[in-house]
Design an enzyme around this catalytic site. Structure first.
Site, mmCIF file in Angstrom:
data_model
loop_
_atom_site.group_PDB
_atom_site.id
_atom_site.type_symbol
_atom_site.label_atom_id
_atom_site.label_comp_id
_atom_site.label_asym_id
_atom_site.label_seq_id
_atom_site.Cartn_x
_atom_site.Cartn_y
_atom_site.Cartn_z
ATOM 1 N N CYS A 288 29.916 36.853 42.725
ATOM 2 C CA CYS A 288 30.005 38.258 42.306
ATOM 3 C C CYS A 288 29.145 39.208 43.127
ATOM 4 O O CYS A 288 29.668 40.045 43.851
ATOM 5 C CB CYS A 288 29.636 38.367 40.824
ATOM 6 S SG CYS A 288 30.820 37.534 39.767
HETATM 7 N N1 LIG Z 1 32.082 33.091 38.223
HETATM 8 C C1 LIG Z 1 31.560 34.152 37.640
HETATM 9 O O1 LIG Z 1 30.406 34.147 37.227
HETATM 10 C C2 LIG Z 1 32.370 35.413 37.452
HETATM 11 C C3 LIG Z 1 31.884 36.387 36.559
HETATM 12 C C4 LIG Z 1 32.631 37.530 36.367
HETATM 13 C C5 LIG Z 1 33.811 37.719 37.067
HETATM 14 N N2 LIG Z 1 34.244 36.780 37.941
HETATM 15 C C6 LIG Z 1 35.526 37.018 38.621
HETATM 16 O O2 LIG Z 1 36.529 36.240 37.970
HETATM 17 C C7 LIG Z 1 37.490 35.781 38.906
HETATM 18 C C8 LIG Z 1 37.599 34.263 38.869
HETATM 19 O O3 LIG Z 1 36.376 33.698 39.276
HETATM 20 P P1 LIG Z 1 35.946 32.201 38.952
HETATM 21 O O4 LIG Z 1 34.481 32.130 39.242
HETATM 22 O O5 LIG Z 1 36.422 31.800 37.603
HETATM 23 O O6 LIG Z 1 36.765 31.408 40.066
HETATM 24 P P2 LIG Z 1 36.953 29.828 40.153
HETATM 25 O O7 LIG Z 1 37.097 29.529 41.594
HETATM 26 O O8 LIG Z 1 35.885 29.139 39.367
HETATM 27 O O9 LIG Z 1 38.328 29.545 39.403
HETATM 28 C C9 LIG Z 1 39.531 30.063 39.843
HETATM 29 C C10 LIG Z 1 40.650 29.101 39.469
HETATM 30 O O10 LIG Z 1 41.876 29.707 39.831
HETATM 31 C C11 LIG Z 1 42.759 28.708 40.340
HETATM 32 N N3 LIG Z 1 43.793 29.378 41.111
HETATM 33 C C12 LIG Z 1 43.738 29.915 42.346
HETATM 34 N N4 LIG Z 1 44.903 30.482 42.668
HETATM 35 C C13 LIG Z 1 45.748 30.301 41.627
HETATM 36 C C14 LIG Z 1 47.085 30.655 41.367
HETATM 37 N N5 LIG Z 1 47.794 31.360 42.240
HETATM 38 N N6 LIG Z 1 47.621 30.266 40.197
HETATM 39 C C15 LIG Z 1 46.905 29.573 39.306
HETATM 40 N N7 LIG Z 1 45.622 29.218 39.480
HETATM 41 C C16 LIG Z 1 45.046 29.581 40.635
HETATM 42 C C17 LIG Z 1 41.840 27.791 41.111
HETATM 43 O O11 LIG Z 1 42.423 26.518 41.287
HETATM 44 C C18 LIG Z 1 40.605 27.751 40.203
HETATM 45 O O12 LIG Z 1 40.674 26.716 39.257
HETATM 46 C C19 LIG Z 1 37.052 36.343 40.259
HETATM 47 O O13 LIG Z 1 37.688 37.563 40.477
HETATM 48 C C20 LIG Z 1 35.582 36.583 40.062
HETATM 49 O O14 LIG Z 1 35.080 37.592 40.910
HETATM 50 C C21 LIG Z 1 33.571 35.611 38.128
#
Ligand SMILES: NC(=O)c1ccc[n+]([C@@H]2O[C@H](COP(=O)([O-])OP(=O)(O)OC[C@H]3O[C@@H](n4cnc5c(N)ncnc54)[C@H](O)[C@@H]3O)[C@@H](O)[C@H]2O)c1
Length: 444
Positions: A288
């Protein structure tokens, strides 16, 4: 497309359709699908399942789907027991078949939004998830984007893909944006008690999305449109990015002046109004803080505006790992040794305490740079068993005493500070973890 086009008067069938969905949401009888089961999606899916909704978890990773279907988990904040219990109760089903998404009344997208090499936003995951949805989209579905992104993404990028099959957003389907704020590893704030910002494309979308989140989250904050919700998330993380950079710059200044910056910040924090403490550190990490501000600065540049604060903050925060490396080189020098061949033990590779996430962690450039200087680098991290084929070293009197310099990068709660202090020969402390005047500790 203007917002107004999504607030058009609904025909009676459409009105009845949305009223019926609202009733099903209120009764926790709607089927909720979550696309992307990572740090964000999996806890959210579990929150809906715990509340009694029927939840479909969709991910493109066969491995992840296999783990979940077997009642396992790969996210520290989500115990495998919870996944198993929700699966057995018939409230959670993990799938990699897009066709299953057709059953869903609401589909929430939680896919990654990283940056490309040149720091440009990489929206390919949102695009592919939107295309997956477009392939199964039917009348009556509510689609919500949660991935962090620049203002305008929902309306300019996602809506055209969703409408490519002929259905109309605003009448046939509803669309909203609601940023995710989850703070992995935070024992105090989780999905349910972190307020949720919601911006719908039109009144119906906003009301439905707010009702859906309101079923599992204590407080929902509505804004006029997806743009305000997209911007809210970028404001939050840019605020942190810039203030951490300020704390880092103040630390570098204080260092030259022989001032204990940690004590000075704590003293400033005694002011009961108009001040909020931020602390220096080895740099920023995670998915982030180092990424999100670039989404805003990129969009600002595209619109002909500057994002000077963001660029300055990036420069300062990005320089911190190098500063830590210089501190280590100096600390080793003072023992009469050269960094080449010196044993350096890094404590904490994860980007913040008590989690296993290595993404963008400042520990990684510190590791690489010290290795480039010829140091023999090892690490100890209870959450990271291996890195680049090397195993985490157990923290014992022997492993600590064997190091010419121990560098505390991430202040995991489980570290035995007294043990480290007793046996390490020299400590570079980037987190003010050792509140001691012991001369072997060099504080950032
Ligand atoms: N990790 C954090 O602390 C956090 C906090 C707030 C917001 N975010 C935001 O949330 C979003 C997700 O982040 P995250 O940390 O959960 O990511 P992550 O990498 O942990 O998980 C993402 C998941 O999406 C899957 N994926 C990718 N493309 C796909 C598709 N086309 N169809 C289905 N599944 C698909 C991946 O296989 C993975 O399991 C991002 O935009 C991030 O900026 C993250």
């Amino acid at each position: 497309m203007a917002d107004g086009e999504h607030t058009m008067a609904l025909d009676p069938t459409a009105t009845a359709r949305w009223a019926e969905l609202a009733t099903r949401i209120d009764a926790a009888q709607a089927t909720v699908a979550v696309i992307g089961l990572g740090y964000v999606g999996l806890p959210l899916a579990m929150a809906f399942a715990r509340r009694g909704f029927s939840v479909l978890g969709y991910d493109v990773s066969e491995g992840r789907i296999g783990t979940l279907a077997g009642g396992g988990s790969y996210i520290l904040d989500v115990p495998a027991d919870t996944v198993a219990a929700m699966t057995e109760a018939g409230r959670f089903r993990a799938t990699d078949h897009p066709a299953a998404l057709r059953e869903a009344d609401a589909i929430i997208i939680c896919v990654p939004t990283p940056c490309q090499r040149n720091r440009q936003p990489d929206l390919s995951f949102i695009e592919s998830a939107s295309r997956t949805i477009a392939g199964i989209l039917r009348r009556g579905q509510l689609i919500i984007l949660e991935s962090t992104t620049y203002p305008g993404t929902t309306q300019e990028l996602m809506v055209p893909i969703l409408e490519s099959g002929g259905l109309q957003v605003g009448s046939d389907v509803q669309v909203a944006f609601s940023p995710e704020r989850i703070d992995p590893g935070n024992p105090q704030f989780g999905v349910e008690n972190t307020p949720k910002v919601v911006g719908g494309l039109g009144e119906t979308a906003g009301a439905l999305a707010a009702a859906l989140y309101g079923a599992v989250i204590e407080r929902v904050v509505r804004v006029d449109s997806p743009r305000e919700a997209e911007m809210a998330k970028l404001i939050e993380n840019t605020f942190r990015h810039v203030n951490i950079a300020l704390a880092n710059e103040l630390a570098l200044i204080a260092n030259k002046m022989g001032i204990n910056i940690w004590q000075a910040i704590d003293a400033a924090s005694s002011k009961p109004f108009g001040f909020m403490p931020f602390y220096p550190g080895p740099g920023v990490g995670g998915h982030c803080i180092p990424i999100d501000p670039h989404y805003l600065s990129w969009k600002a540049r595209e619109m002909g505006s500057d994002a000077s604060f963001i660029e300055l903050a990036e420069r300062i925060n990005h320089g911190m790992p190098e500063h830590v490396v210089r501190m280590v080189v100096d600390a080793v020098n003072e023992t009469g040794k050269s960094i080449r061949g010196a044993q350096v033990l890094l404590l904490g590779l994860a980007y913040k305490k008590d989690i296993d996430d290595l993404r963008e962690s400042p520990a990684l450039p510190i590791f690489d740079e010290l290795a480039k200087h010829g140091a023999v680098v090892s690490f100890s991290d209870p959450f990271v068993p291996t890195y680049r084929g090397r195993a985490s070293v157990p923290l014992t009197p022997d492993t600590l005493a064997a190091a010419d310099c121990v560098v505390l990068i991430t202040d995991h709660t489980g570290y035995d500070k007294a043990l480290i202090l007793a046996h390490a020969r020299r400590i570079v402390d980037t987190r003010n973890a050792f509140k001691t005047a012991d001369p072997k500790v060099v504080r950032l």
